[in-house]
Design an enzyme around this catalytic site. Structure first.
Site, PDB file in Angstrom:
ATOM      1  N   GLY A 178       0.875  -1.330  -0.087  1.00 44.39           N
ATOM      2  CA  GLY A 178       0.077  -0.010  -0.226  1.00 44.39           C
ATOM      3  C   GLY A 178       0.756   1.292  -0.096  1.00 44.39           C
ATOM      4  CB  CYS A 179      -0.268   4.739   0.695  1.00 42.94           C
ATOM      5  SG  CYS A 179       0.606   6.421   0.665  1.00 42.94           S
ATOM      6  CE1 TYR A 180       6.644   3.462  -2.728  1.00 41.99           C
ATOM      7  CE2 TYR A 180       5.975   1.295  -1.698  1.00 41.99           C
ATOM      8  CZ  TYR A 180       6.397   2.097  -2.830  1.00 41.99           C
ATOM      9  OH  TYR A 180       6.638   1.344  -3.654  1.00 41.99           O
ATOM     10  CB  THR A 181       3.835   8.143   3.606  1.00 42.55           C
ATOM     11  OG1 THR A 181       4.639   8.671   2.580  1.00 42.55           O
ATOM     12  CG2 THR A 181       3.902   9.051   4.887  1.00 42.55           C
TER      13      THR A 181
ATOM     14  CB  CYS B 111       1.823   1.515   4.764  1.00 41.20           C
ATOM     15  SG  CYS B 111       2.322  -0.337   5.111  1.00 41.20           S
TER      16      CYS B 111
END
Length: 161
Positions: free
Chosen positions: A117-120, A122
């Site tokens: 998912g979205c790195y930040t 997550c």
């Protein structure tokens, strides 16, 4: 080290490969190579996603058979990479028995968190509660993020291949 000690290590590696979500052919191949590298003959293994059975002939001519079952498997790519590397080193006889135990203990005791998912988002959602409770040391936290073709809403399209 005797044959049963060595086979117990091979079976532990096989169990961890299953538990970490390895492809079945890779479990069979890794166990076969490690056994053959130690001089075992007539190595036969049959694996399915949660179970394998192994039979072989020991150097003294006696037969060895075992079955291993793993429950609650999940994909753990970093652990799979480390286990496959260990299996290759064992097959190439690059490690002695004590080194194998040491490397296997390192792999088993490594706590890695993987999340898609979205790195930040997550990363924060995963790390914040652990840091707040003092479970992890933020100075040692590493975020290893990977993206495929679906990252940022992209889809797989022939033009992108």
């Amino acid at each position: 080290m005797n044959d049963l000690d060595y086979l117990n290590l091979i079976n532990e590696i096989g169990f961890l490969l299953l538990k970490s979500g390895s492809e079945i052919y890779r479990v069979e191949e890794a166990i076969t190579r490690m056994c053959e590298a130690n001089g075992y003959k007539n190595v036969e293994i049959f694996a399915i996603p949660t179970y394998y059975t192994l039979s072989l002939t020991l150097p003294d001519g006696s037969l060895y058979n075992t079955s291993v079952r793993s429950r609650r498997n999940r994909v753990h790519l970093d652990r799979l990479h480390a286990l496959n590397d260990l299996a290759r080193k064992i097959s190439d006889k690059k490690l002695n028995y004590d080194e194998i135990i040491e490397k296997l203990d390192e792999i088993k005791n490594t706590n890695l968190v993987g999340n898609p998912g979205c790195y930040t988002t997550c990363s924060i959602l995963t790390a914040y509660p652990l840091a707040k409770e003092g479970i992890i040391d933020m100075s040692t936290l590493i975020i290893d993020a990977k993206s495929g073709t679906s990252g940022a809403g992209r889809g797989a399209k022939m033009a992108n291949l």
